[in-house]
Scaffold this active site. Structure first.
Site, PDB file in Angstrom:
ATOM      1  N   SER A 119       0.959  -1.190  -0.097  1.00  0.00           N
ATOM      2  CA  SER A 119       0.176   0.024  -0.070  1.00  0.00           C
ATOM      3  C   SER A 119       0.849   1.261  -0.063  1.00  0.00           C
ATOM      4  O   SER A 119       0.391   2.249  -0.405  1.00  0.00           O
ATOM      5  CB  SER A 119      -0.940   0.055   1.091  1.00  0.00           C
ATOM      6  N   HIS A 140      -2.578  -3.728  -6.087  1.00  0.00           N
ATOM      7  CA  HIS A 140      -3.072  -3.316  -4.932  1.00  0.00           C
ATOM      8  C   HIS A 140      -4.534  -3.532  -4.513  1.00  0.00           C
ATOM      9  O   HIS A 140      -5.413  -3.019  -5.309  1.00  0.00           O
ATOM     10  CB  HIS A 140      -2.755  -1.908  -4.967  1.00  0.00           C
ATOM     11  N   GLU A 152      -5.807  -1.546  -7.863  1.00  0.00           N
ATOM     12  CA  GLU A 152      -4.928  -0.870  -8.496  1.00  0.00           C
ATOM     13  C   GLU A 152      -3.813  -1.447  -9.148  1.00  0.00           C
ATOM     14  O   GLU A 152      -3.145  -2.285  -8.672  1.00  0.00           O
ATOM     15  CB  GLU A 152      -4.446   0.374  -7.581  1.00  0.00           C
ATOM     16  N   ASN A 190      -5.362   5.977  -1.872  1.00  0.00           N
ATOM     17  CA  ASN A 190      -4.823   6.394  -0.611  1.00  0.00           C
ATOM     18  C   ASN A 190      -4.330   7.930  -0.891  1.00  0.00           C
ATOM     19  O   ASN A 190      -4.165   8.542   0.083  1.00  0.00           O
ATOM     20  CB  ASN A 190      -3.835   5.576  -0.189  1.00  0.00           C
TER      21      ASN A 190
END
Ligand code: NAI
Length: 390
Positions: A119, A140, A152, A190
Site C-alpha cells: 500500500s 493493490h 490498482e 490513498n
C-alpha cells in the site's frame, strides 16, 4: 477450461482474501506463508466463508468443495515454481520483501510475473532488487479483498508495459475492476481520499463543528459513513500511518499534513471500534454530549471537504497519475464515494469549486489550499471534465 496457477505469498488478511478471489474465479492457487499456524487459520477461515456462501445459496456445496481444493497451502517457496503470476502480500517491510523476491526469482520461470500488494512502498524501489525488474508491478487490492471491487494496477518505472494489459485482463477475469495508476505515493485511492479525513480533522480541531456534525454533513451528500465513523472503522493507527507515509513521501507537502488530534487518539489507544473507543464509544459507555455551538453550517463543511477532494483528483489528473475514467472508478468502486470527484466538479461547476478553494486559501493563507493549476485553467475557460469512457 484449465486455469492457470497463481502463487500468493503471505496468508494473512490480504493474501488469504486474494487467494479466495482467484480460486472463486477458477484459478489454481498456491498459498505460501512462513507460518503453518497462519496457513491452518487461513484454511479454517475460508471453510467458514464457504459455508456461509452455501447457506446463502450463492454457491453449491460441490462448488464450495472444489473452490477450497483449488488452494494448495505450503511453507515452501519452491512450490511456486509453476505459477504464471505470484502476488506478494507479506509484512510491509522493504528488506523482508526484497529477500522474498530474491528467493522467488530462483524458483519461478522468467515468464512469471511478480506483483506486490504493497500500500505504501515504492513499487519502483521494490523492483530495483529483482534480477528481472521488467516483470514486476504492483497489484493493490483493498481489504477485504473478496468484497472490495477495485484493484490498482501499478507499473514500476522498470516494468515492461506489455505486461500491464495481461494483468488488467486477469483482474477482470477475477471479477475485479482494475484501474491503472502511476507509481506515486498512495497510488489513486490513498492519495485522493486524504482530505476526507484531513479536512474533517481540521474542522473539529478548530472547533468549527463536532465529529457528529461533520459526519452528518457528509452522509447528507451521499457518503455511506462520515469521516470519523470511517476512521474508527479503519483504525486510527492504520489511518494515521497512511497519512504520515503519504505526507513524508510527498516531501512534507502541507496538503497531506497529519492531524495532532489523530496522533493523540493513537497515543491514547483510542484506535476506534477495535479498541472500544475512538472518536466515538463502542464499549457501551455513555456518549459524551458534544459542544452544541457549531459555527459552521453543513453546507460549509461539505464545500470544504469535497472541494479539497476534487482538488486532489484534478491534481492527479493533470500529473497523469491515471485517466479521468480510472480516477472516477477508483473512488466510486474502491471507497464507495457517491459519485466520482471530477463528475462532482462538473455538477458544482469548476468555477464554484475554485471559489471554495480560494476562500479557504484566503482564510488560512496556507499552501495547503492552493488550487490545482488545471482547475484554474478550466475555470478560466469555462470547461468541464470528460469523465466518459472514450
Ligand atoms: P498480515 O500481517 O495479515 O499478513 C502477512 C503475512 O505474511 C503473515 O501471515 C506472515 O506470516 C507472512 N509473512 C511475513 N514474512 C514472510 C516471509 N518472509 N515469507 C512468507 N510469509 C511471510 O498482513 P496484511 O494486512 O495481509 O498485509 C499484507 C500486505 O498487503 C502488506 O504489504 C500491506 O501493506 C498490504 N495491504 C494491506 C491492506 C490491509 O488493509 N491490511 C490493504 C492493502 C494492502
Amino acid at each position: 477450461m484449465t486455469h492457470s496457477t497463481v502463487g500468493i505469498i503471505g496468508a494473512g488478511a490480504m493474501g488469504s482474501g486474494i487467494a479466495q478471489v482467484a480460486a472463486q474465479a477458477g484459478w489454481n492457487v498456491v498459498l505460501m506463508d512462513q507460518s503453518n499456524d497462519v496457513l491452518t487459520h487461513s484454511s479454517a477461515a475460508l471453510a467458514k466463508v464457504c459455508n456461509r456462501l452455501v447457506e446463502k445459496g450463492r454457491i453449491t456445496a460441490d462448488e464450495s468443495v472444489a473452490l477450497q481444493l483449488r488452494i494448495d497451502r505450503t511453507t515452501e517457496i519452491q512450490k511456486l515454481s509453476s505459477c504464471i503470476l505470484v502476488i506478494e502480500a507479506i509484512v510491509e517491510n522493504v528488506t523482508v520483501k526484497q529477500k522474498v523476491f530474491a528467493s522467488l526469482e530462483n524458483v519461478v520461470s522468467n515468464a512469471c510475473l511478480i506483483a506486490t500488494n504493497t500500500s505504501s512502498l515504492s513499487v519502483t524501489g521494490l523492483a530495483s532488487s529483482l534480477q528481472h525488474p521488467e516483470r514486476f508491478l504492483g497489484l493493490h487490492f483493498f481489504n477485504p479483498a473478496p468484497l472490495m471491487q477495485l484493484v490498482e494496477v501499478v507499473p514500476a518505472m522498470q516494468t515492461d508495459l506489455r505486461h500491464v494489459p495481461r494483468c488488467i485482463e486477469w483482474m477482470g477475469q477475477w471479477g475485479k475492476t482494475p484501474v491503472q495508476t502511476k507509481d506515486t505515493p498512495g497510488f489513486i485511492v490513498n492519495r485522493l481520499a486524504r482530505p476526507f479525513y484531513g479536512e474533517a480533522l481540521r474542522i473539529v480541531e478548530e472547533e468549527l463543528a463536532t465529529t457528529l456534525e461533520v459526519d452528518a454533513a457528509m452522509k447528507a451528500i451521499g457518503f455511506r459513513m462520515g469521516p470519523f465513523e470511517l476512521m474508527d472503522l479503519i483504525g486510527n493507527d492504520i489511518n494515521y500511518a497512511v497519512t504520515v507515509s503519504v505526507f513524508e513521501a510527498f516531501y512534507f507537502d502541507p496538503r497531506y499534513r497529519p492531524s495532532l488530534i489523530q496522533k493523540q487518539h493513537v497515543e491514547a489507544g483510542w484506535l476506534g471500534r477495535k479498541s472500544g473507543r475512538g472518536y466515538y464509544r463502542y464499549d457501551g459507555a455513555p456518549v459524551a454530549s458534544s459542544a452544541p455551538n457549531a459555527m459552521k453550517d453543513p453546507e460549509w463543511i461539505q464545500h470544504r471537504i469535497v472541494s479539497m477532494l476534487i482538488n486532489e483528483a484534478v491534481d492527479a489528473l493533470s500529473l497523469g497519475i491515471a485517466t479521468a475514467v480510472d480516477l472516477e472508478l477508483a473512488m466510486t468502486r474502491g471507497v464507495n464515494y457517491p459519485k466520482g470527484l471530477l463528475a462532482w466538479a462538473n455538477e458544482w461547476g469548476v468555477e464554484t469549486v475554485l471559489e471554495h478553494l480560494q476562500g479557504l486559501q484566503e482564510r488560512y493563507g496556507e499552501d495547503r489550499y492552493r488550487p490545482a493549476p488545471l482547475l484554474r485553467d478550466m475555470a478560466a475557460n469555462n470547461q468541464s471534465f470528460n469523465v466518459e469512457q472514450e
